[in-house]
Scaffold this motif. Structure first.
Motif, mmCIF file in Angstrom:
data_model
loop_
_atom_site.group_PDB
_atom_site.id
_atom_site.type_symbol
_atom_site.label_atom_id
_atom_site.label_comp_id
_atom_site.label_asym_id
_atom_site.label_seq_id
_atom_site.Cartn_x
_atom_site.Cartn_y
_atom_site.Cartn_z
ATOM 1 N N ASP A 9 0.848 -1.204 0.000
ATOM 2 C CA ASP A 9 0.000 0.000 0.000
ATOM 3 C C ASP A 9 0.885 1.256 0.000
ATOM 4 O O ASP A 9 0.873 2.051 0.941
ATOM 5 C CB ASP A 9 -0.965 0.012 1.200
ATOM 6 C CG ASP A 9 -0.228 0.017 2.549
ATOM 7 O OD1 ASP A 9 -0.857 0.443 3.545
ATOM 8 O OD2 ASP A 9 0.955 -0.368 2.603
ATOM 9 N N ASP A 13 7.478 3.578 2.892
ATOM 10 C CA ASP A 13 8.317 2.414 3.159
ATOM 11 C C ASP A 13 7.976 1.253 2.236
ATOM 12 O O ASP A 13 8.861 0.456 1.882
ATOM 13 C CB ASP A 13 8.260 2.001 4.631
ATOM 14 C CG ASP A 13 6.856 1.921 5.187
ATOM 15 O OD1 ASP A 13 5.942 2.543 4.636
ATOM 16 O OD2 ASP A 13 6.675 1.226 6.202
ATOM 17 N N ASP A 14 6.703 1.168 1.771
ATOM 18 C CA ASP A 14 6.357 0.168 0.755
ATOM 19 C C ASP A 14 7.171 0.413 -0.510
ATOM 20 O O ASP A 14 7.649 -0.524 -1.151
ATOM 21 C CB ASP A 14 4.881 0.249 0.384
ATOM 22 C CG ASP A 14 3.951 0.071 1.550
ATOM 23 O OD1 ASP A 14 3.814 1.025 2.337
ATOM 24 O OD2 ASP A 14 3.385 -1.018 1.686
ATOM 25 N N ASN A 38 -2.526 2.723 3.558
ATOM 26 C CA ASN A 38 -1.965 4.060 3.809
ATOM 27 C C ASN A 38 -2.784 5.157 3.133
ATOM 28 O O ASN A 38 -2.879 6.276 3.640
ATOM 29 C CB ASN A 38 -0.528 4.125 3.303
ATOM 30 C CG ASN A 38 0.440 3.406 4.221
ATOM 31 O OD1 ASN A 38 0.291 3.442 5.439
ATOM 32 N ND2 ASN A 38 1.420 2.733 3.638
ATOM 33 N N THR A 124 2.885 -6.072 2.803
ATOM 34 C CA THR A 124 3.404 -4.947 3.593
ATOM 35 C C THR A 124 2.321 -3.903 3.845
ATOM 36 O O THR A 124 2.618 -2.734 4.144
ATOM 37 C CB THR A 124 4.609 -4.282 2.882
ATOM 38 O OG1 THR A 124 4.156 -3.740 1.620
ATOM 39 C CG2 THR A 124 5.733 -5.264 2.652
ATOM 40 N N GLY A 125 1.079 -4.333 3.720
ATOM 41 C CA GLY A 125 -0.068 -3.468 4.023
ATOM 42 C C GLY A 125 -1.087 -4.281 4.802
ATOM 43 O O GLY A 125 -0.764 -5.330 5.369
ATOM 44 N N ASN A 166 -1.270 -2.082 10.102
ATOM 45 C CA ASN A 166 -1.642 -3.046 9.059
ATOM 46 C C ASN A 166 -2.613 -4.099 9.582
ATOM 47 O O ASN A 166 -3.447 -4.611 8.842
ATOM 48 C CB ASN A 166 -0.404 -3.741 8.474
ATOM 49 C CG ASN A 166 0.459 -2.808 7.660
ATOM 50 O OD1 ASN A 166 0.042 -1.686 7.338
ATOM 51 N ND2 ASN A 166 1.667 -3.236 7.333
ATOM 52 N N ASP A 240 8.626 -1.567 5.924
ATOM 53 C CA ASP A 240 8.304 -2.613 4.955
ATOM 54 C C ASP A 240 9.496 -3.340 4.341
ATOM 55 O O ASP A 240 9.428 -4.574 4.154
ATOM 56 C CB ASP A 240 7.393 -2.027 3.861
ATOM 57 C CG ASP A 240 6.051 -1.585 4.428
ATOM 58 O OD1 ASP A 240 5.461 -0.638 3.892
ATOM 59 O OD2 ASP A 240 5.604 -2.188 5.425
HETATM 60 CA CA LIG Z 1 2.856 -0.499 4.057
#
Ligand SMILES: [Ca+2]
Ligand SMILES: Nc1ccc([C@@H]2N[C@H](CO)[C@@H](O)[C@H]2O)cc1
Length: 313
Positions: A9, A13-14, A38, A124-125, A166, A240
């Motif tokens: 998302d 950092d993603d 995010n 990562t979300g 998350n 992430d």
């Molecule tokens: Ca993320």
């Protein structure tokens, strides 16, 4: 190489996780999927395509997924990631579009198209897409190598005192993912709060001297400012890419087996990942938590990946 699907998302950092996955030769990026978190789905999807454009990622399908959590209302993190979800740097217009396939179907198709036990899912979300994929095609649960997710925490929260963003934005999806039966490695805040982008890290990134490196530097300028103002951090924790780093080298992000369940009903604790550290983990424990980061080697991975990406034409 480790074959992965990155479900993200973007998110500052993603974006760095995507660059690390693309740049590190030990990772084969099979697909990138996006999920509301995010920012809204359309924003995070556009952001993912912009990062792919500037990094020269080609031949990898990008698919958009869930635009809201399973049960709860959308809750974005504009205070940290801004209105676009990737505030700070100028973003290039995406050079290519997402595929028509829904992220959930792309995840299922990708897992079924590869040998059992060879594809790692790296969310990562929020876990909405991953939960839907496990329900859409239960046969992927026994076929996925493992799920290495950024989310949760053993003794740390950020969305609430005990819940990480998350997990907290879709606790029901997280409960499905942690209970599905596949191996889960939780790269939570205990670990990612060690991944601080301090001055020496910023200097090393700037020294790469390429467009993507300058992009990351500008991302971190914004991320540092919001993390300072909103969460009182002197340097921003870059969450992430720690999940991707665990897939690359589990001695850089070290995890331990321990029972972990997700609270979905607590008045004060909904979204909490409840980890049981009371004794040795039971035989065959399928859940693990990352607790120890090798900070120097982690940031070397990120800088090396940026060097490898270079300046795409
Ligand atoms: Ca993320
Ligand atoms: N305050 C804040 C809210 C959400 C995030 C995002 N959620 C995770 C950290 O909680 C990361 O995946 C990051 O993209 C980071 C900070």
């Amino acid at each position: 190489t480790e074959k992965i699907v990155l479900d993200c998302d973007p998110g500052h950092d993603d974006a760095i996780a995507l660059l690390l996955a693309h740049g590190d030769p030990r990772i084969e990026l099979l697909a990138v999927t996006t999920v509301v978190g995010n920012q809204t789905l359309d924003k995070v999807t556009r952001n993912a395509l912009s990062v792919a454009t500037l990094a020269g990622i080609t031949g990898v399908p990008f698919a958009a997924g869930a635009d809201r959590p399973l049960l709860r209302e959308i809750a974005v993190a504009a205070d940290i990631h801004g209105e676009t979800g990737l505030d700070g740097p100028e973003l290039p217009a995406p050079a290519f579009a997402a595929v028509d396939t829904h992220a959930v179907d792309l995840i299922v198709e990708t897992v079924l198209a590869h040998e059992p036990g060879t594809v790692t899912l790296v969310p990562t979300g929020g876990l909405t897409n991953i939960a839907l994929a496990a329900r859409r095609a239960p046969e992927i649960v026994g076929r996925v190598k493992r799920v290495v997710l950024m989310g949760g925490g053993v003794a740390v929260g950020n969305r609430t005192p005990v819940a990480e963003f998350n997990i907290a934005i879709d606790p029901e999806a997280a409960a499905i993912v942690f209970e599905a039966g596949w191996e889960v490695v939780m790269v939570g805040l205990d670990l990612t709060h060690q991944a601080l982008a301090g001055p020496e890290v910023r200097r090393a990134i700037r020294a790469v001297g390429t467009g993507p490196a300058r992009f990351v530097d500008e991302l971190l300028d914004f991320f540092a400012a919001t993390y300072r103002d909103v969460q009182g951090f002197d340097a921003p924790p870059v969450h992430d890419p720690c999940a991707v780093a665990h897939v690359i080298d589990p001695t850089i992000v070290r995890a331990l087996p321990m029972p972990i369940v997700v609270e979905t009903a607590g008045r004060h604790t909904t979204g909490m990942t409840v980890a049981d550290r009371r004794g040795p983990a039971p035989q065959g424990c399928r859940t693990h938590a990352a607790l120890e980061l090798d900070h120097t080697r982690f940031w070397e991975l990120v800088v090396d990946a940026l060097r490898t990406i270079g300046d795409p034409a």
